[in-house]
Enzyme design. Structure first.
Site, PDB file in Angstrom:
ATOM      1  N   SER A   1     -56.346 -16.956  -5.346  1.00 40.60           N
ATOM      2  CA  SER A   1     -54.971 -17.383  -5.072  1.00 40.60           C
ATOM      3  C   SER A   1     -54.569 -18.632  -5.845  1.00 40.60           C
ATOM      4  O   SER A   1     -53.387 -18.855  -6.089  1.00 40.60           O
ATOM      5  CB  SER A   1     -54.788 -17.620  -3.578  1.00 40.60           C
ATOM      6  OG  SER A   1     -55.758 -18.537  -3.109  1.00 40.60           O
TER       7      SER A   1
ATOM      8  N   GLU B   1     -42.730 -28.148   3.021  1.00 44.33           N
ATOM      9  CA  GLU B   1     -43.943 -28.781   3.542  1.00 44.33           C
ATOM     10  C   GLU B   1     -45.087 -28.317   2.661  1.00 44.33           C
ATOM     11  O   GLU B   1     -45.019 -27.256   2.058  1.00 44.33           O
ATOM     12  CB  GLU B   1     -44.186 -28.363   4.995  1.00 44.33           C
ATOM     13  CG  GLU B   1     -44.956 -27.043   5.169  1.00 44.33           C
ATOM     14  CD  GLU B   1     -44.208 -25.806   4.673  1.00 44.33           C
ATOM     15  OE1 GLU B   1     -42.967 -25.836   4.660  1.00 44.33           O
ATOM     16  OE2 GLU B   1     -44.871 -24.820   4.274  1.00 44.33           O
TER      17      GLU B   1
ATOM     18  N   LYS C   1     -48.320 -19.477  -4.997  1.00 48.95           N
ATOM     19  CA  LYS C   1     -47.177 -20.066  -4.289  1.00 48.95           C
ATOM     20  C   LYS C   1     -45.874 -19.929  -5.073  1.00 48.95           C
ATOM     21  O   LYS C   1     -44.793 -19.835  -4.492  1.00 48.95           O
ATOM     22  CB  LYS C   1     -47.444 -21.541  -3.994  1.00 48.95           C
ATOM     23  CG  LYS C   1     -48.604 -21.791  -3.037  1.00 48.95           C
ATOM     24  CD  LYS C   1     -48.245 -21.395  -1.618  1.00 48.95           C
ATOM     25  CE  LYS C   1     -49.341 -21.791  -0.640  1.00 48.95           C
ATOM     26  NZ  LYS C   1     -49.027 -21.351   0.742  1.00 48.95           N
TER      27      LYS C   1
END
Lengths: 269, 403
Positions: B385, B118, B96
């Site tokens: 990830s 969010e 991210k």
């Protein structure tokens, strides 16, 4: 001429402004909505906006989100909304009805089926909050061929270039959202609204309605001095919510708010 | 002449990936999106912008992340060599951060002092709070109340980073509701606020922009695999909620016809139970959160509440580029149940000493099925990830352990 155009023409001839209430169809149950619509007409409204409930109303505040949840819990689908309008039309052939909502339920039904069924039920226009003119090109012809007006929003952030484009794509009337923010938020600045409506008029032949932030008779009167129509939503939906446990009271309670607004709007200066 | 699409040409000028994508938002947001698109399109061709991005990725994030050959696990599986792209080793613990660095640079150039986001599992929230802290920006993060409860560690982490976490109680109180609430905030405070969307969904230009920032994963993985083996991998595997880590890995390989791609959706309790978060497997096209894509919805077009053991995959939609890659057959979308993902979480931890996020565990679980169908001369890159520290409470609760 469409029922919406006819209504605005008649009002203009009388030198009056349109009062447009918004309520969510099926809130708190589908049985309430038709009596509520008739009561609103008796209170002096000129056009009714019916909200089509959606599970994820991103552009609305908590008042309307809760209304959507109540209506959905009571089984209000798009088909039920058409039933409501059809029943309203058995006693009222003149007051235009505009459906307001989000694109996905319409897309799920299919545009052609939606437009055909809407027109057959007596719906005059559609305002899809998340369908801007850029994305509406493929469906504009479908709506037009069924005589369903496409109402578009203009926001305080809308550039003049976009205003012209939106005005060209829209029919029925244009809806100026007088506040940044979601429905039911803050209060409005009438002078700012006046200036903006004048700018929009340079680009648009259509009547201009103003909504968001109209809470009472005083704000309705102020906006009616600068726009062709006053749209009131959250203040009414809040009345519906307050009376959700005694739904028989809802038509009278909502009509009372609208009667006061109507009287204030019709006062001569 | 090949009939293969020119993948680099998508999205088109209006943000469409074939029938998907676009910009379906209320008028209030149109100006902000046009402004963002103009700014981004100008910077997209500006080497100085990418140089700043790359420097942050190298010196702050710790890139490149390694491409690790899991020898022991590969041997146990008895098939293809399995490589892990170690996005879990990035600063803040997931992929991210690549995107939040990119969007924070945009916010800075646009003079916005307030950032909203969010988050589902909290990885995007933590990454956003981190870059906001670094740049001295005000930061508020919307998070479904249910996710606040199951991701306490990341919520506290965001508090420590100076961000305010706002629990969202509406709807299913998960990721989609957090996104609704963030969009409402943005509509209201659009003048001074930059909305950092955490995945390749939302209105144009977000799916394109987030993809561009995440492409670093696939670019590195491609070069690393070539350097380590002298050839391209045979398959790529990545989990798909919104799908940013997957698109980041896939995109630089799209023109490599021999590389198969598998996006792994959250099968929850199983597709046939209806309790899952697999819109490509079991949904249909619709419009939500500003784009047209595959959605989980009722026949009436109402959005269905989803279920996944991993908060980050618990979303009823998917990025529009994935919807398109599925429709043109370039990538395959499969699904893995909660139980399979949990088993993969435990297995990778035991066999390789790597604790994957529950999101990434879905990709690991699919690789476990895929590897034995291939030969030892073939290889798979699995995108790891994020790391599983944030999910320890979830796994421990299943084991009946309280801290």
């Amino acid at each position: 001429m469409s029922r919406i155009a006819e209504t605005f023409k008649n009002l203009a001839a009388q030198g009056r402004k349109a009062l447009i209430p918004f309520v969510t169809a099926g809130d708190p149950s589908p049985a309430v909505t038709v009596p509520l619509m008739h009561a609103m007409v008796e209170a002096g409204v000129d056009l009714i906006e019916l909200g089509v409930p959606f599970s994820d109303p991103m552009a609305d505040g908590p008042v309307i989100q809760l209304a959507c949840e109540r209506a959905l819990a009571a089984g209000t689908s798009l088909s039920v909304v058409f039933d409501i309008v059809r029943e309203f039309r058995t006693r009222n052939a003149t007051t235009p009805v505009v459906l307001m909502g989000y694109l996905n339920p319409v897309e799920a039904m299919g545009y052609e089926a939606f437009a055909e069924r809407a027109a057959a039920a007596g719906v005059d226009g559609v305002l899809l909050v998340d369908l801007p003119p850029e994305e509406s090109e493929p469906v504009a012809d479908i709506f037009r061929s069924h005589g369903v007006d496409q109402v578009f929003l203009i926001a305080p952030t809308t550039t003049e270039a976009r205003m012209a484009r939106i005005a060209a794509a829209g029919s029925g009337f244009l809806y100026y959202v007088s506040l940044k923010g979601v429905t039911g938020a803050a209060t409005l600045d009438t002078e700012e609204v006046r200036a903006k409506v004048e700018t929009i008029r340079k680009h648009a032949q259509l009547p201009i309605g103003v909504g968001f932030g109209i809470k009472d008779a005083e704000s309705a009167r102020a906006v009616s001095r600068v726009a062709d129509a006053v749209v009131v939503g959250s203040a009414l939906v809040q009345r519906v919510a307050d009376n959700a446990s005694q739904p028989d009271n809802i038509p009278t309670q909502v009509a009372q708010v609208l009667s006061e607004m109507r009287a204030a709007m019709d006062e001569s200066d | 002449m090949s009939d293969r699409p020119d993948y680099a040409a998508f999205p088109d000028a209006r943000g469409h990936f074939g029938a998907f994508g676009g910009r379906f938002v209320s008028e209030t947001l149109m100006a902000a999106l046009e402004d963002l698109e103009q700014t981004y399109r100008a910077l997209r061709d500006d080497p100085a912008f990418w140089a700043e991005f790359d420097q942050d990725l190298a010196q702050y994030v710790g890139r490149p992340s390694p491409l690790y050959l899991a020898e022991r696990w590969s041997r146990e599986l008895g098939g293809a060599q399995v490589f892990f792209k170690r996005e879990d080793l990035n600063h803040t613990g997931s992929h991210k951060v690549n995107n939040t660095i990119g969007q924070a640079l945009l916010a800075k150039r646009m003079g916005k002092r307030r950032i909203i986001a969010e988050t589902g599992a909290g990885q995007h929230g933590v990454a956003t709070a981190t870059v906001a802290a670094r740049l001295g920006l005000e930061c508020q993060v919307y998070m479904g109340a249910e996710d606040v409860a199951r991701q306490k560690l990341n919520v506290y982490r965001m508090h420590l980073l100076g961000a305010e976490v706002i629990p969202v109680h509406a709807g299913s109180a998960t990721l989609k509701d957090a996104m609704n609430e963030a969009m409402r905030d943005w509509v209201t405070n659009v003048d001074r606020t930059f909305y950092i969307i955490g995945t390749v969904a939302g209105p144009h230009p977000y799916p394109m922009m987030v993809r561009d920032f995440q492409r670093v994963i696939g670019r590195e993985a491609r070069a690393q695999h070539l350097a380590q083996t002298g050839k391209l991998p045979d398959a790529l595997v990545a989990c798909v909620g919104g799908g940013s880590n997957a698109i980041g890995l896939f995109h630089p390989f799209l023109d490599d016809d021999g590389v198969a791609m598998y996006g792994v959706e959250a099968g929850g309790h199983g597709i046939d139970t209806g309790r899952h978060a697999a819109p490509i497997a079991a949904g249909r096209p619709g419009v939500l959160h500003g784009n047209r894509t595959f959605l989980m919805e009722t026949d009436d077009g109402q959005i269905i509440e989803t279920h996944s053991v991993s908060a980050g995959l618990d979303y009823p939609g998917v990025g529009p580029e994935h919807a398109w890659l599925s429709s043109v057959g370039r990538a395959q979308y499969v699904n893995i149940t909660d139980d399979e993902a949990l088993a993969a979480f435990r297995e990778l931890t035991l066999v390789e000493g790597i604790m994957p996020a529950l999101e990434s565990s879905h990709a690991v679980a699919y690789a476990k099925k895929l590897a034995p169908t291939l030969s030892p001369e073939q290889s798979i890159i699995v995108n790891l990830s994020g790391r599983g520290d944030k999910d320890i409470h979830t796994v421990a609760a299943i084991d009946g352990i309280e801290f």
